[in-house]
Structure formats: C-alpha cells, structure tokens
Design an enzyme around this catalytic site. Structure first.
Site, PDB file in Angstrom:
ATOM      1  NE  ARG A  23      -0.398  -0.335   4.987  1.00 26.79           N
ATOM      2  CZ  ARG A  23       0.051   0.667   5.745  1.00 26.79           C
ATOM      3  NH1 ARG A  23      -0.141   1.918   5.345  1.00 26.79           N
ATOM      4  NH2 ARG A  23       0.691   0.427   6.880  1.00 26.79           N
ATOM      5  CB  VAL A  68      10.011  -6.029   8.084  1.00 23.07           C
ATOM      6  CG1 VAL A  68       9.502  -6.026   6.650  1.00 23.07           C
ATOM      7  CG2 VAL A  68       9.288  -4.984   8.927  1.00 23.07           C
ATOM      8  CB  SER A 145      10.226  10.774   8.512  1.00 20.56           C
ATOM      9  OG  SER A 145       9.414  11.885   8.851  1.00 20.56           O
ATOM     10  CE1 TYR A 158       6.639   7.263  10.867  1.00 21.32           C
ATOM     11  CE2 TYR A 158       7.303   9.568  10.918  1.00 21.32           C
ATOM     12  CZ  TYR A 158       7.024   8.411  10.208  1.00 21.32           C
ATOM     13  OH  TYR A 158       7.159   8.405   8.835  1.00 21.32           O
ATOM     14  CE  LYS A 162      10.088   6.362   9.363  1.00 24.19           C
ATOM     15  NZ  LYS A 162      10.343   5.268   8.393  1.00 24.19           N
TER      16      LYS A 162
END
Length: 253
Positions: A23, A68, A145, A158, A162
């Site tokens: 996706r 993963v 990001s 998050y 990153k």
C-alpha cells in the site's frame, strides 16, 4: 562509451526488494520500478494486498508475505530472491508504521515497541539480509522522514525511530562501503499517505503543513519514485551515507 548516460536512473533488469509494498508509498514504488524494467520482490504483511499490487504490474514479481520484524523472514526473502534471480541489487527498506498522534504520557510501552521494532529493527534486519547477498554495486535505500531531524510533539516514537534509522544508515554505509555497497536515506516530508493522511484529517494541521512548506502544497505520488530510482541505479555509485530530503521545502521554514 557507457551503455547508460551519466545522470540517468536506469534500473532495467536490476533485482529489487521493496518492503511495505502492499500500500501507500510501497505500492507507488512497485509500479514505478516495474515500469522501469526492474525484477521485483514485493514484501508486506498481507499476501492479499501484495497480490493485488502484483496484478497491476507488467512483470511477474515475487510475492513474499511476512513480518519485517522477524529475522528468519528477512533471510527467507533474500534466499527467495537469490533462488529466482541469482542475487539482489537493491533492497528498499520502506516498511513502517505510523501511529496516531499521542502525548508521551498517553503512549503505551507496547505502542512504542511496535513503532521502534517495525521502523528501526525491521530496517536493520532487512538491510542485513540484503547486504549478505549483494555484491559490489549493491544499493540499500531506507525510507526515513523529516521528523527524524525535526521531531514533533505527539509523535515521539515515530520521530525517534526515524532518527535512529538515519544513524543506522551512516554506520551501514561505513561498514559496507569497502564492498562497493551504498546505503542512503530518503527523508520524506508530508505526503497524503500513512501518517500524512491521518494528519490531514485536521483542517488546522493540514493548513499548518502547507504554510510551513516552501512549495505550498502536500507531496503527491508523482513526487516520490524519482529519487528511489536514482539511488537504485548506477548513477548514484558515489552517493552513500547521506540523507536526501524530499519535502517540498518543509525543512527550510
């Protein structure tokens, strides 16, 4: 004379793994690399989603469903690519999760671990598996990001994941450079997928991002594939250990 002009991003025939391919950005990348003639291994948790993506492609990609975060699964992806294609030329560590916005005090330990495990540990395991079956000219490309450098309140896990990814890429580039393998991060700004789609549901946040972006708009799918194609090609042979930012100038303001 070289068969590929300098500055081009020719990936025809290259053997490429794309994680998170079911996706969003992964789907866009699968379609772009397929159109460019790459031979693909598509990875995601959902086999149905992968088959749906595969059905939109011209080629006949490997469909490899799994997590993963699982060491054995990553190694099985590398083995399947070698069995089908003989080796791996590029491994795109794109799988990631984008949690909802929550203060640190409202973020559970389980939510924190999931983000770190998928975004950071999953990247490490995929890069390690890919490097084991790559020769000189191999490419590892990691989706990062802008929040890795510019953390945002409400997105602590998050942002931390990153930021960790960028440090990991630097270390991998040093270790794998002597083997002729490059490792780079693509730090994305605000796109209308994943975390961005959630953020955009708020009119206030939506307008805030646009006002904070030099180009005055959100990123679109057409803005995404070019840099990945370049980094997977021979034209990026002297680019490693760096972060290339694709954010429309968000980081400038």
């Amino acid at each position: 004379m070289p068969s590929t002009p300098a500055g081009s991003a020719d990936v025809a025939g290259r053997r490429v793994v794309i994680t998170g391919a079911g996706r969003g950005l992964g789907r866009v990348l699968a379609q772009a690399f397929d159109a460019a003639g790459a031979r693909l291994g598509l990875v995601a948790r959902s086999e149905d989603a992968l088959k749906e993506v595969a059905g939109t492609l011209q080629g006949d990609p490997l469909v490899l469903a799994g997590d993963v975060r699982d060491e054995g699964f990553n190694e099985s992806v590398a083995e399947a690519m070698v069995e089908r294609y003989g080796a791996v030329d590029a491994w795109i560590c794109n799988a990631g999760v984008s949690p909802g916005v929550a203060a640190v005090t409202d973020t559970s330990a389980d939510a924190w671990r999931e983000v770190i495990d998928v975004n950071l540990t999953g990247t490490f395991l995929g890069a390690r598996a890919g490097a084991a079956v790559m020769g000189a000219g191999g490419r590892i490309i990691v989706t990062g990001s802008v929040l890795g450098d510019r953390p945002k309140g409400g997105l602590a896990a998050y942002s931390a994941s990153k930021s960790g990814v960028q440090s990991l890429v630097g270390a991998l580039a040093q270790e794998l450079g002597p083997r002729g393998i490059t490792v780079n991060t693509v730090a994305l700004g605000w796109f209308d997928t994943g975390l961005g789609a959630h953020w955009r549901r708020s009119a206030e946040r939506d307008s805030g991002i646009v006002e904070h972006t030099a180009l005055g708009r959100w990123g679109t799918p057409d803005d995404l594939p070019g840099i990945y194609l370049f980094l997977a090609s021979e034209s990026s042979a002297y680019v490693t250990g760096t972060t290339i930012t694709v954010d429309g100038g968000y980081s400038l303001l």
